[in-house]
Design a protein around this motif. Sequence first.
Motif, PDB file in Angstrom:
ATOM      1  N   PHE A  94      33.664  45.017  48.131  1.00  0.00           N
ATOM      2  CA  PHE A  94      32.453  45.619  47.573  1.00  0.00           C
ATOM      3  C   PHE A  94      32.511  47.145  47.667  1.00  0.00           C
ATOM      4  O   PHE A  94      32.200  47.854  46.700  1.00  0.00           O
ATOM      5  CB  PHE A  94      31.230  45.101  48.319  1.00  0.00           C
ATOM      6  N   ALA A  95      32.942  47.659  48.834  1.00  0.00           N
ATOM      7  CA  ALA A  95      33.085  49.107  48.984  1.00  0.00           C
ATOM      8  C   ALA A  95      34.137  49.656  48.027  1.00  0.00           C
ATOM      9  O   ALA A  95      33.982  50.766  47.484  1.00  0.00           O
ATOM     10  CB  ALA A  95      33.453  49.444  50.428  1.00  0.00           C
ATOM     11  N   SER A  96      35.193  48.890  47.786  1.00  0.00           N
ATOM     12  CA  SER A  96      36.233  49.328  46.858  1.00  0.00           C
ATOM     13  C   SER A  96      35.690  49.443  45.445  1.00  0.00           C
ATOM     14  O   SER A  96      35.988  50.409  44.728  1.00  0.00           O
ATOM     15  CB  SER A  96      37.410  48.341  46.892  1.00  0.00           C
ATOM     16  N   VAL A  97      34.884  48.476  45.026  1.00  0.00           N
ATOM     17  CA  VAL A  97      34.306  48.517  43.687  1.00  0.00           C
ATOM     18  C   VAL A  97      33.382  49.716  43.537  1.00  0.00           C
ATOM     19  O   VAL A  97      33.392  50.416  42.516  1.00  0.00           O
ATOM     20  CB  VAL A  97      33.561  47.203  43.384  1.00  0.00           C
ATOM     21  N   VAL A  98      32.568  49.982  44.572  1.00  0.00           N
ATOM     22  CA  VAL A  98      31.657  51.138  44.520  1.00  0.00           C
ATOM     23  C   VAL A  98      32.461  52.431  44.389  1.00  0.00           C
ATOM     24  O   VAL A  98      32.132  53.304  43.569  1.00  0.00           O
ATOM     25  CB  VAL A  98      30.764  51.178  45.777  1.00  0.00           C
ATOM     26  N   PHE A  99      33.534  52.562  45.167  1.00  0.00           N
ATOM     27  CA  PHE A  99      34.356  53.770  45.093  1.00  0.00           C
ATOM     28  C   PHE A  99      35.015  53.903  43.728  1.00  0.00           C
ATOM     29  O   PHE A  99      35.052  54.999  43.147  1.00  0.00           O
ATOM     30  CB  PHE A  99      35.425  53.747  46.191  1.00  0.00           C
TER      31      PHE A  99
ATOM     32  N   LEU B 118      42.678  46.381  47.581  1.00  0.00           N
ATOM     33  CA  LEU B 118      41.650  45.504  48.150  1.00  0.00           C
ATOM     34  C   LEU B 118      40.964  44.688  47.059  1.00  0.00           C
ATOM     35  O   LEU B 118      40.690  43.495  47.236  1.00  0.00           O
ATOM     36  CB  LEU B 118      40.625  46.335  48.926  1.00  0.00           C
ATOM     37  N   LEU B 119      40.679  45.327  45.918  1.00  0.00           N
ATOM     38  CA  LEU B 119      40.057  44.604  44.812  1.00  0.00           C
ATOM     39  C   LEU B 119      40.998  43.540  44.258  1.00  0.00           C
ATOM     40  O   LEU B 119      40.566  42.441  43.891  1.00  0.00           O
ATOM     41  CB  LEU B 119      39.660  45.586  43.710  1.00  0.00           C
ATOM     42  N   SER B 120      42.279  43.843  44.203  1.00  0.00           N
ATOM     43  CA  SER B 120      43.257  42.866  43.727  1.00  0.00           C
ATOM     44  C   SER B 120      43.310  41.652  44.647  1.00  0.00           C
ATOM     45  O   SER B 120      43.384  40.504  44.172  1.00  0.00           O
ATOM     46  CB  SER B 120      44.638  43.519  43.628  1.00  0.00           C
ATOM     47  N   ASN B 121      43.251  41.866  45.960  1.00  0.00           N
ATOM     48  CA  ASN B 121      43.242  40.744  46.901  1.00  0.00           C
ATOM     49  C   ASN B 121      42.004  39.878  46.716  1.00  0.00           C
ATOM     50  O   ASN B 121      42.074  38.649  46.781  1.00  0.00           O
ATOM     51  CB  ASN B 121      43.310  41.266  48.339  1.00  0.00           C
ATOM     52  N   TRP B 122      40.845  40.527  46.478  1.00  0.00           N
ATOM     53  CA  TRP B 122      39.616  39.768  46.251  1.00  0.00           C
ATOM     54  C   TRP B 122      39.704  38.974  44.953  1.00  0.00           C
ATOM     55  O   TRP B 122      39.301  37.813  44.895  1.00  0.00           O
ATOM     56  CB  TRP B 122      38.428  40.726  46.200  1.00  0.00           C
TER      57      TRP B 122
ATOM     58  N   MET C  77      29.672  36.790  45.615  1.00  0.00           N
ATOM     59  CA  MET C  77      31.014  36.663  46.189  1.00  0.00           C
ATOM     60  C   MET C  77      31.585  38.023  46.549  1.00  0.00           C
ATOM     61  O   MET C  77      32.296  38.167  47.552  1.00  0.00           O
ATOM     62  CB  MET C  77      31.932  35.933  45.212  1.00  0.00           C
ATOM     63  N   LEU C  78      31.289  39.021  45.733  1.00  0.00           N
ATOM     64  CA  LEU C  78      31.769  40.367  46.025  1.00  0.00           C
ATOM     65  C   LEU C  78      31.086  40.913  47.271  1.00  0.00           C
ATOM     66  O   LEU C  78      31.728  41.565  48.106  1.00  0.00           O
ATOM     67  CB  LEU C  78      31.501  41.284  44.830  1.00  0.00           C
ATOM     68  N   TRP C  79      29.794  40.637  47.404  1.00  0.00           N
ATOM     69  CA  TRP C  79      29.061  41.106  48.585  1.00  0.00           C
ATOM     70  C   TRP C  79      29.552  40.398  49.851  1.00  0.00           C
ATOM     71  O   TRP C  79      29.469  40.951  50.941  1.00  0.00           O
ATOM     72  CB  TRP C  79      27.572  40.883  48.383  1.00  0.00           C
ATOM     73  N   ALA C  80      30.078  39.188  49.689  1.00  0.00           N
ATOM     74  CA  ALA C  80      30.591  38.460  50.850  1.00  0.00           C
ATOM     75  C   ALA C  80      31.818  39.137  51.438  1.00  0.00           C
ATOM     76  O   ALA C  80      32.103  38.993  52.636  1.00  0.00           O
ATOM     77  CB  ALA C  80      30.923  37.017  50.462  1.00  0.00           C
ATOM     78  N   ASP C  81      32.568  39.860  50.615  1.00  0.00           N
ATOM     79  CA  ASP C  81      33.734  40.620  51.090  1.00  0.00           C
ATOM     80  C   ASP C  81      33.362  42.100  51.053  1.00  0.00           C
ATOM     81  O   ASP C  81      33.422  42.751  50.013  1.00  0.00           O
ATOM     82  CB  ASP C  81      34.940  40.346  50.193  1.00  0.00           C
ATOM     83  N   LYS C  82      32.961  42.633  52.207  1.00  0.00           N
ATOM     84  CA  LYS C  82      32.424  43.992  52.254  1.00  0.00           C
ATOM     85  C   LYS C  82      33.463  45.040  51.861  1.00  0.00           C
ATOM     86  O   LYS C  82      33.126  46.052  51.245  1.00  0.00           O
ATOM     87  CB  LYS C  82      31.888  44.295  53.664  1.00  0.00           C
ATOM     88  N   LEU C  83      34.737  44.808  52.197  1.00  0.00           N
ATOM     89  CA  LEU C  83      35.774  45.774  51.822  1.00  0.00           C
ATOM     90  C   LEU C  83      35.959  45.812  50.307  1.00  0.00           C
ATOM     91  O   LEU C  83      36.101  46.890  49.712  1.00  0.00           O
ATOM     92  CB  LEU C  83      37.096  45.419  52.504  1.00  0.00           C
TER      93      LEU C  83
END
Length: 309
Positions: free
Chosen positions: A33-38, A284-288, A25-31
């Motif tokens: 996913f990038a937020s988690v990596v950062f 972005l992570l909060s929205n996900w 599910m995280l990979w489905a939302d690329k933004l």
Amino acid sequence: MSEQELSRPAADVASSNPAMTVLRMLWADKLAFASVVFLLVVTFCAIFGPALLEEAATKQNLRGRNAPPFDFSANWLFWLGGDALGRPLLARIIVAAQNTIFVAAGAVVCSLVIGTALGLIAGYSSRTASQVILRLADVIMSFPSLLLAVIVLFMLQSSAWNLVLVLAITRIPVYLRTSRAEVLEVRERMFVQAAKVMGASNRRIVFRHILPVVLPTLVTIATLDFAFVMLAESSLSFLGIGIQPPEITWGLMVAQGRPYLTTAWWVSFWPGIAIVLTTMSLNLLSNWMRVALDPGQRWRLETRRKRNA
């Protein structure tokens, strides 16, 4: 393992794993996913940065005073430039992540725990206890957050622990009122009434049946609130009443570069960018999380994941 389980497709086995489901599910939302990596990179810098680069971040070199960025012929620590005392900005940003994240995380965790506990009591106890707790929240909310922090920090010594204490107190009403509102709604549901009929104690009902339903909403709010608290800490450090030198935070670095905005803009620019990117990633992570933790909306991520598969 049974023969029926062995015959299941690998994709079904993977989808039955909760961790893999979350990652998909995280990979489905690329933004997101990038937020988690950062955020993982920022967390790594906060944990290991001071041990690796503290000496380089505090060592003065007047020959590198206000050194410009993108000079790749110099030491890699000076790729973002140097400050007014010739200290590498890259190393200082990495080291300052620890104090910035510690203050924000400490304040959010303390306010989340205390506010949730008071909200559970206010939502499930007697009317008298509920009114007393709500009036306490009203008293705290009657003072603007930053004004209250300024007053308290002027009276106390400016330190990381005092910042955590002040910012946690100002954020308690957010979790208190949210958890109370959720409890008032959840306590009327059928499964709670069934637990009462079966003779479950109030403590068991609150912690076993109500809290797991309320917690996802509070975690989502805490993720968003983390960004607010980090901005509040940066504002206090910028005003000079937060963490004091030789300790460093991103907000303090922005304040230290203010006199050089016209001649060495990078001194304030890079720590400011670190604040902006971290805040944006948390939003972005909060929205996900708001979608992923809501069973009524989770199908959106599942549909997007299957479409991308």
